[in-house]
Motif scaffolding. Structure first.
Motif, PDB file in Angstrom:
ATOM      1  N   SER A  60       0.749  -1.234   0.024  1.00  0.00           N
ATOM      2  CA  SER A  60      -0.005  -0.034  -0.053  1.00  0.00           C
ATOM      3  C   SER A  60       0.878   1.037  -0.202  1.00  0.00           C
ATOM      4  N   THR A 201      -5.758  -2.951  -5.120  1.00  0.00           N
ATOM      5  CA  THR A 201      -5.548  -4.378  -4.543  1.00  0.00           C
ATOM      6  C   THR A 201      -4.345  -4.130  -3.508  1.00  0.00           C
ATOM      7  N   GLY A 203      -2.013  -3.523   0.005  1.00  0.00           N
ATOM      8  CA  GLY A 203      -2.227  -3.803   1.568  1.00  0.00           C
ATOM      9  C   GLY A 203      -0.744  -4.094   1.869  1.00  0.00           C
ATOM     10  N   TRP A 204      -0.512  -4.870   2.976  1.00  0.00           N
ATOM     11  CA  TRP A 204       0.536  -5.160   3.629  1.00  0.00           C
ATOM     12  C   TRP A 204       1.034  -6.437   2.939  1.00  0.00           C
ATOM     13  N   ASP A 205       2.331  -6.373   2.724  1.00  0.00           N
ATOM     14  CA  ASP A 205       3.332  -7.492   2.097  1.00  0.00           C
ATOM     15  C   ASP A 205       4.498  -7.368   2.562  1.00  0.00           C
ATOM     16  N   SER A 267       1.218   3.915  -7.208  1.00  0.00           N
ATOM     17  CA  SER A 267      -0.012   3.221  -6.498  1.00  0.00           C
ATOM     18  C   SER A 267      -1.379   3.570  -7.380  1.00  0.00           C
TER      19      SER A 267
END
Length: 480
Positions: A60, A201, A203-205, A267
């Protein structure tokens, strides 16, 4: 320290020094100039491309910016501490490595450094040519040689011109990109999200977060090999805290700003191209402003290309001098810079069109090769020799520091090998990185292993030789 009148007369003439010592009578410049120099040095489109990586991997925007801040903050710490070496030693950055590696052993980090300089020159050339292509016909065979030639001319004139151009470009870049950044934030926060935008889509990775930290840290650590080249003309008594702080502030602010802008663009724009993305956002201000922003970026690219060419020349000359003594004349500088330019032109013409993927791999590779060097070099300066060197002996290929200094070479090699299990690239993933899902924090391992080993190896180092030959008379006599 030279008088203001002397410094003024020196401006505009070709620099006479290269890998030799800068005597006290020729020291000039102001500590605060380092801030804008490194601000502009980092405020180039490749810096923005580094910020593309987190969002492209599914991270994100918020976490991408956090990773950028952490990585840049950590990496710049090591870069900035090299700044103090310039005024204390009066030498370019890489030739100082002879004290740790020997006059020939230093070829190991020298080779990695030339790789960094030429690599940045190549990517800057590609981006600058694409930027020019927005207003003029895009022709690689014409613009690549022209751009590289322009950077070589700047590098031939040398240190003072590079400082002058970098300092004044800072103000222009701040104005133009402040507008671009505000417009990007306002526009993307108020516009419906496109279905194919990565932010849809994201987020946290964990892997993406660590990779973005590594790339941001590695990008600024790579500037460690540049720093003393541009602080060595400062008076020897330049205040260390202010000098280090000025370099840190300049390099950190620009990198965080531009990488974060890159994260914003990546983004909300599918498969962003740095040139087209800047133009697209800029044209939201008014049609044509985006093109103006790109042209300003091209000017910054040409300036940093001069910085890269200058550094490659200094490092290449230092490497040759370790095997065959050379006189650092202006003619030699021109020959060296011409060789750098021709080599960079060849690589630029051969590099694949998908340069963004190539750039990510390049940043990781330079991180791997430079981390052990910066650790050894800083530990030696701050903890082992504490800034006391026999400068004249560093300039001698067969001086007291030897041809092959086993402590530095061994600490570098072991540090590099300790990083291998943690590597994570497009062509190789180490076993530890694989267990961590591809996350790469090899630079942390390399920093600690190389630094600690060198400190251990140097416990019995005899500093008597340094002290015996240290002194202004000996130093001036060895100035070639």
């Amino acid at each position: 320290m030279s008088s203001p009148e002397t410094a003024t007369r020196r401006e505009g003439v070709i620099e006479q020094h290269s890998i030799d010592y800068v005597p006290a009578s020729e020291r000039h410049g102001k500590v605060w100039h380092q801030g804008p120099f490194w601000f502009t040095g980092n405020f180039v489109l490749p810096t923005m491309v580094t910020g593309f990586v987190g969002p492209a991997m599914g991270l994100s925007l918020g976490f991408s910016v956090l990773a950028v801040v952490l990585g840049v903050g950590f990496g710049t710490f090591f870069m900035a501490f090299h700044a103090n070496q310039g005024p204390r030693m009066g030498l370019p950055q890489m030739i100082q490595s002879r004290a740790q590696f020997g006059s020939r052993g230093a070829v190991v980090p020298f080779a990695a450094t030339v790789f960094v300089y030429v690599g940045f020159l190549v990517f800057d050339t590609i981006l600058a040519a694409q930027g020019i292509g927005l207003v003029l016909p895009e022709a690689k065979l014409f613009w690549y040689p022209v751009l590289i030639a322009a950077s070589i001319i700047i590098a031939v004139v040398g240190h003072d011109l590079l400082h002058f151009v970098q300092r004044w470009l800072t103000y222009l870049l701040i104005v133009v990109f402040a507008i671009i950044t505000v417009v990007a934030i306002v526009h993307f926060s108020s516009t419906p999200l496109a279905v194919d935008a990565p932010a849809a889509t994201a987020g946290w990775d964990t892997t993406a977060f660590l990779v973005q930290i590594s790339l941001a840290a590695g990008y600024n650590i790579s500037y460690s090999v540049y720093v003393s080249d541009y602080t060595r003309y400062l008076p020897a008594n330049a205040p260390a805290k202010k000098l280090i702080g000025s370099v840190y502030a300049g390099a950190t602010c620009s990198a965080v700003w531009l990488m974060s802008l890159g994260a914003i663009l990546a983004s909300y724009l599918p498969d962003p191209d740095p040139i087209l993305a800047v133009r697209q956002v800029g044209d939201l201000v008014f049609p044509g402003f985006g093109t103006i922003a790109v042209i300003v970026s091209v000017l910054a690219l040409i300036s940093i290309m001069g910085v890269n060419a200058y550094g490659a020349m200094l490092t290449g000359t230092s490497a040759v001098d370790g095997f065959r003594k050379v006189r650092p004349t202006v003619r030699l500088r021109v020959v060296g810079l011409t060789a750098v330019g021709l080599g960079s032109l060849l690589v630029a013409l051969l590099i694949p069109d998908n340069y963004i993927d190539s750039f990510t791999t390049f940043v990781l590779l330079m991180l791997y090769f430079l981390v052990p060097w910066t650790s050894v070099n800083l530990v030696d300066f701050y903890f082992v020799r504490r800034g006391r060197y026999a400068i004249g002996e560093i300039l001698k290929p067969n001086g007291i520091y030897g041809r092959w200094a086993w402590r530095g070479v061994l600490a570098y090699l072991i540090g590099f090998l300790s990083m291998v299990p943690f590597f994570s690239t497009s062509f190789y993933v180490g076993p530890v990185a694989e267990l961590l899902g591809g996350a790469d924090f090899s630079f942390v391992v390399g920093l600690f292993v190389s630094g600690i080993l060198y400190l251990v190896f140097s416990r019995n180092l005899d500093h008597g030789a340094d002290a015996h030959v240290e002194g202004e008379a000996e130093l001036e006599g060895s100035n070639r």
